[in-house]
Design an enzyme around this catalytic site. Structure first.
Site, PDB file in Angstrom:
ATOM      1  N   CYS A  70       0.834  -1.203   0.000  1.00  0.00           N
ATOM      2  CA  CYS A  70       0.000   0.000   0.000  1.00  0.00           C
ATOM      3  C   CYS A  70       0.872   1.258   0.000  1.00  0.00           C
ATOM      4  O   CYS A  70       1.693   1.448   0.889  1.00  0.00           O
ATOM      5  CB  CYS A  70      -0.913  -0.013   1.227  1.00  0.00           C
ATOM      6  SG  CYS A  70      -1.860   1.508   1.401  1.00  0.00           S
ATOM      7  N   HIS A 116      -4.165   1.051   8.143  1.00  0.00           N
ATOM      8  CA  HIS A 116      -4.679   0.627   6.834  1.00  0.00           C
ATOM      9  C   HIS A 116      -6.109   0.076   6.912  1.00  0.00           C
ATOM     10  O   HIS A 116      -6.875   0.170   5.954  1.00  0.00           O
ATOM     11  CB  HIS A 116      -3.742  -0.452   6.258  1.00  0.00           C
ATOM     12  CG  HIS A 116      -4.114  -0.910   4.881  1.00  0.00           C
ATOM     13  ND1 HIS A 116      -3.638  -0.293   3.744  1.00  0.00           N
ATOM     14  CD2 HIS A 116      -4.936  -1.913   4.454  1.00  0.00           C
ATOM     15  CE1 HIS A 116      -4.144  -0.901   2.670  1.00  0.00           C
ATOM     16  NE2 HIS A 116      -4.928  -1.885   3.075  1.00  0.00           N
ATOM     17  N   ASN A 156     -14.032   9.117  -1.770  1.00  0.00           N
ATOM     18  CA  ASN A 156     -14.708   7.994  -2.404  1.00  0.00           C
ATOM     19  C   ASN A 156     -14.414   6.792  -1.527  1.00  0.00           C
ATOM     20  O   ASN A 156     -13.255   6.503  -1.271  1.00  0.00           O
ATOM     21  CB  ASN A 156     -14.124   7.702  -3.797  1.00  0.00           C
ATOM     22  CG  ASN A 156     -14.325   8.865  -4.766  1.00  0.00           C
ATOM     23  OD1 ASN A 156     -15.285   9.604  -4.662  1.00  0.00           O
ATOM     24  ND2 ASN A 156     -13.398   9.010  -5.701  1.00  0.00           N
ATOM     25  N   HIS A 167      -6.620   1.781   1.518  1.00  0.00           N
ATOM     26  CA  HIS A 167      -6.265   2.599   2.680  1.00  0.00           C
ATOM     27  C   HIS A 167      -7.240   3.776   2.837  1.00  0.00           C
ATOM     28  O   HIS A 167      -7.602   4.393   1.854  1.00  0.00           O
ATOM     29  CB  HIS A 167      -4.833   3.134   2.477  1.00  0.00           C
ATOM     30  CG  HIS A 167      -4.206   3.623   3.735  1.00  0.00           C
ATOM     31  ND1 HIS A 167      -3.235   2.932   4.405  1.00  0.00           N
ATOM     32  CD2 HIS A 167      -4.422   4.749   4.456  1.00  0.00           C
ATOM     33  CE1 HIS A 167      -2.875   3.615   5.485  1.00  0.00           C
ATOM     34  NE2 HIS A 167      -3.589   4.719   5.522  1.00  0.00           N
ATOM     35  N   HIS A 169      -8.559   7.073   2.790  1.00  0.00           N
ATOM     36  CA  HIS A 169      -8.019   8.328   2.268  1.00  0.00           C
ATOM     37  C   HIS A 169      -9.074   9.078   1.468  1.00  0.00           C
ATOM     38  O   HIS A 169     -10.075   8.502   1.059  1.00  0.00           O
ATOM     39  CB  HIS A 169      -6.800   8.066   1.374  1.00  0.00           C
ATOM     40  CG  HIS A 169      -7.144   7.476   0.039  1.00  0.00           C
ATOM     41  ND1 HIS A 169      -7.570   6.174  -0.122  1.00  0.00           N
ATOM     42  CD2 HIS A 169      -7.153   8.014  -1.207  1.00  0.00           C
ATOM     43  CE1 HIS A 169      -7.811   5.937  -1.404  1.00  0.00           C
ATOM     44  NE2 HIS A 169      -7.578   7.044  -2.090  1.00  0.00           N
ATOM     45  N   GLN A 171      -9.458  12.834  -1.232  1.00  0.00           N
ATOM     46  CA  GLN A 171      -8.715  13.620  -2.208  1.00  0.00           C
ATOM     47  C   GLN A 171      -9.131  15.077  -2.151  1.00  0.00           C
ATOM     48  O   GLN A 171     -10.211  15.401  -1.665  1.00  0.00           O
ATOM     49  CB  GLN A 171      -8.984  13.084  -3.611  1.00  0.00           C
ATOM     50  CG  GLN A 171      -8.601  11.629  -3.752  1.00  0.00           C
ATOM     51  CD  GLN A 171      -8.781  11.158  -5.180  1.00  0.00           C
ATOM     52  OE1 GLN A 171      -8.083  11.621  -6.069  1.00  0.00           O
ATOM     53  NE2 GLN A 171      -9.715  10.269  -5.391  1.00  0.00           N
TER      54      GLN A 171
HETATM   55 ZN   LIG Z   1      -2.318   1.244   3.659  1.00  0.00          ZN
END
Ligand SMILES: [Zn+2]
Length: 347
Positions: A70, A116, A156, A167, A169, A171
């Site tokens: 990742c 993660h 998303n 992971h 996250h 944007q």
């Molecule tokens: Zn990760």
């Protein structure tokens, strides 16, 4: 909150946001990375008058890597990721495969946590508050760039949405123009002002609160409702009660309450379809006023959260009517969606 700005091996910016004010971030990115080459180009559609970012370099981007590769996990001995340090609170960096870059704007990745295996809904209130700080600070920094007209912070979540990295996250897009949806909202706002003398967003929120049928939850400083003409099966709009044009102008009281309200909404989203169902895929989208648009003070910062899942195991596809004609067909009545989102409350 402590902010540390550094650069990755190829010159892209990396920014750490830490809860503890004494955190030191001095890890160096040892990877032999080539400079980023992007071929992003904005083309105007003459029929629709909108813009398309043509970004062929994105075809080579990282696609569903195994968890031990990742790129958003912290680095460890022998395995270097986009984050050189061995742990982090929140980290933001310029996307290596941006849709918008250079004169065409900017794309950043926001890593919500170094863990993660957690989702945003699994963060603590303190962690969610730090993400809000990061979104706000990025908005303020990108406002200084002449090529950025509007900042869009979004997440998303779920492979069904097209997420290519597991992971947790989000944007941030800094667009070089005002986006079509925002332009449309400005037109609606201006005609409402011309016709009634009032602010459209204030009237929409007041109507939802007075009606009550589509209200999902109310905090002291935030209110969440399914809009009257929701486009998506489950769609919630979250507004601060005190209208502000963008994240920078939220007051302390609203900031303090936000994590509690937002985490509750996300947790309810995961319960919509009942136990045993995989996590609900969603898009979470902050709407902010463009920086230099006339009348920006009239705009209302708000978050739109929606899922493309319409029922257990079934997705809402943007098919003929939606994709061909921009006419949405929603199988879930907004009142029923709101009812469901109330009954899956935590308490
Ligand atoms: Zn990760």
């Amino acid at each position: 909150m402590k902010k540390t700005v550094t650069t990755l091996a190829d010159g892209r910016e990396l920014i750490y946001y830490d809860s503890a004010d004494d955190t030191v971030r001095d890890a160096v990115d040892p990877r032999p990375l080539d400079a980023v080459s992007t071929s992003s180009e904005i083309r105007r559609d003459p029929l629709l008058g909108d813009s398309v970012a043509i970004a062929s370099h994105r075809q080579g981007r990282t696609y569903h890597p195994p968890a031990d590769e990742c790129p958003l996990c912290p680095s460890r001995e022998g395995r270097h990721s986009e984050i050189p340090d061995t742990e982090y609170d929140v980290a933001v960096f310029e996307n290596r495969f941006p849709s918008l870059a250079g004169d065409s704007g900017r794309c950043e990745v926001v890593c919500f946590t170094s863990d993660h295996d957690v989702s945003f809904a699994g963060l603590s209130e303190e962690q969610a508050a730090l993400v809000l700080e990061a979104w706000t600070d990025r908005t303020a920094d990108l406002a200084e760039l002449p090529q950025v007209a509007q900042v869009f912070c979004f997440e998303n979540r779920g492979a069904e949405i097209g997420v290519t990295l597991g992971h947790p996250h989000g944007q941030i897009y800094g667009y070089p123009f005002v986006t079509p949806r925002t332009e449309q909202m400005f037109r609606s706002m201006e005609s409402h002002r011309a016709g009634t003398g009032r602010n459209l967003f204030d009237d929409v929120v007041a109507r939802e609160l007075a009606d009550g049928e589509r209200v999902v939850l109310e905090g002291e400083h935030w209110v969440a409702f399914v809009p009257y003409a929701a486009h998506w099966p489950y769609e919630v709009h979250l507004h601060p009660r005190r209208r502000v044009p963008d994240l920078r102008e939220l007051d302390e009281a609203a900031r303090t309450e936000f994590p509690q309200v937002y985490l509750e909404l996300l947790r309810r989203f995961d319960r919509i379809f009942g136990p045993g169902e995989p996590p609900t895929p969603y898009i979470s989208a902050w709407h902010q006023a463009p920086f230099r648009a006339p009348g920006r003070e009239e705009f209302a910062l708000h978050l739109e959260l929606f899922t493309i899942r319409r029922t257990s195991g079934k997705l809402k596809f943007l098919a003929g009517s939606e994709s061909g004609m921009n006419v949405f067909i929603n199988d879930v009545p907004p009142e029923a969606a709101a009812q469901r989102l109330r009954e899956v409350a935590s308490e």
